[in-house]
Design an enzyme around this catalytic site. Structure first.
Site: not given
Length: 209
Positions: A44, A119
């Site tokens: 991330c 995601r």
């Protein structure tokens, strides 16, 4: 869970830039909402740096960017500070601090990991319509240039009433040309090869503009 072609759900959210109402906050603009599993995680972090790198380019395309995870605002703020101090990158786009309500509405919670958002990417047009949805596994970071390519392609598609080929604007067959919608009747089909560059009546292309 909303799908491609649906109106983006109306919601009030708390972000690192203060409260916002979506999709009204970005009315008349494209926007990309992307969710990440958690703050202070390796993949991330690389994605945030990559998104920030293209953020000025997106804004030139009249497109805004907003992140999201099931983390509190103070966690987002500390992580953004860490990125600035350690990776020399100032995160300029807002990040939603979600209690789980937004993630549930958008279908972003994986049953196997109920405390993490998957995601995902939602591409929303100036009318508030969802035009694309992308999902990635937790261990695979997103291809950020592809997301920018989608915005560029959608703008051309909408402006010119055409379709974009694979890998546009670098398609192996037609380069940066675009695809003309197939003929819908016999008479139009017969005229196609005289009007456009065609492999056949159902596969015709034209240059931009």
């Amino acid at each position: 869970m909303p799908l491609i072609g649906d109106k983006f759900p109306e919601m009030e959210v708390q972000t690192t830039h203060g409260p916002m109402e979506l999709p009204d906050e970005f009315e008349g603009k494209w926007f990309i909402l992307f969710s990440h599993p958690a703050d202070f995680t390796p993949v991330c972090t690389t994605e945030f740096v990559a998104f920030q790198e293209v953020y000025p380019e997106l804004r030139e395309l009249d497109c805004e960017l907003v992140g999201l995870s099931v983390d509190q605002v103070f966690s987002h703020i500390k992580w953004i500070e860490w990125i600035a101090e350690n990776l020399d990158t100032e995160i300029e786009f807002p990040v939603i601090a979600d209690t789980g309500r937004v993630a549930d509405t958008l279908g972003l919670i994986h049953p196997a990991r109920p405390t993490n958002t998957v995601r995902a990417v939602f591409v929303v047009d100036p009318e508030g319509i969802i035009r694309a949805i992308l999902y990635y596994p937790q261990e695979l970071g997103r291809n950020i240039p592809e997301i920018v390519r989608m915005i560029r392609a959608f703008r051309v598609i909408d402006a010119e009433g055409v379709a974009a080929p694979a890998n546009w604007p670098d398609n192996q067959l037609i380069g940066d040309h675009v695809i003309v919608p197939p003929a819908s009747d016999i008479e139009t089909a017969r005229k196609r090869k005289d009007e456009y560059e065609c492999y056949d009546w159902w596969l015709c292309t034209q240059s931009r503009g």
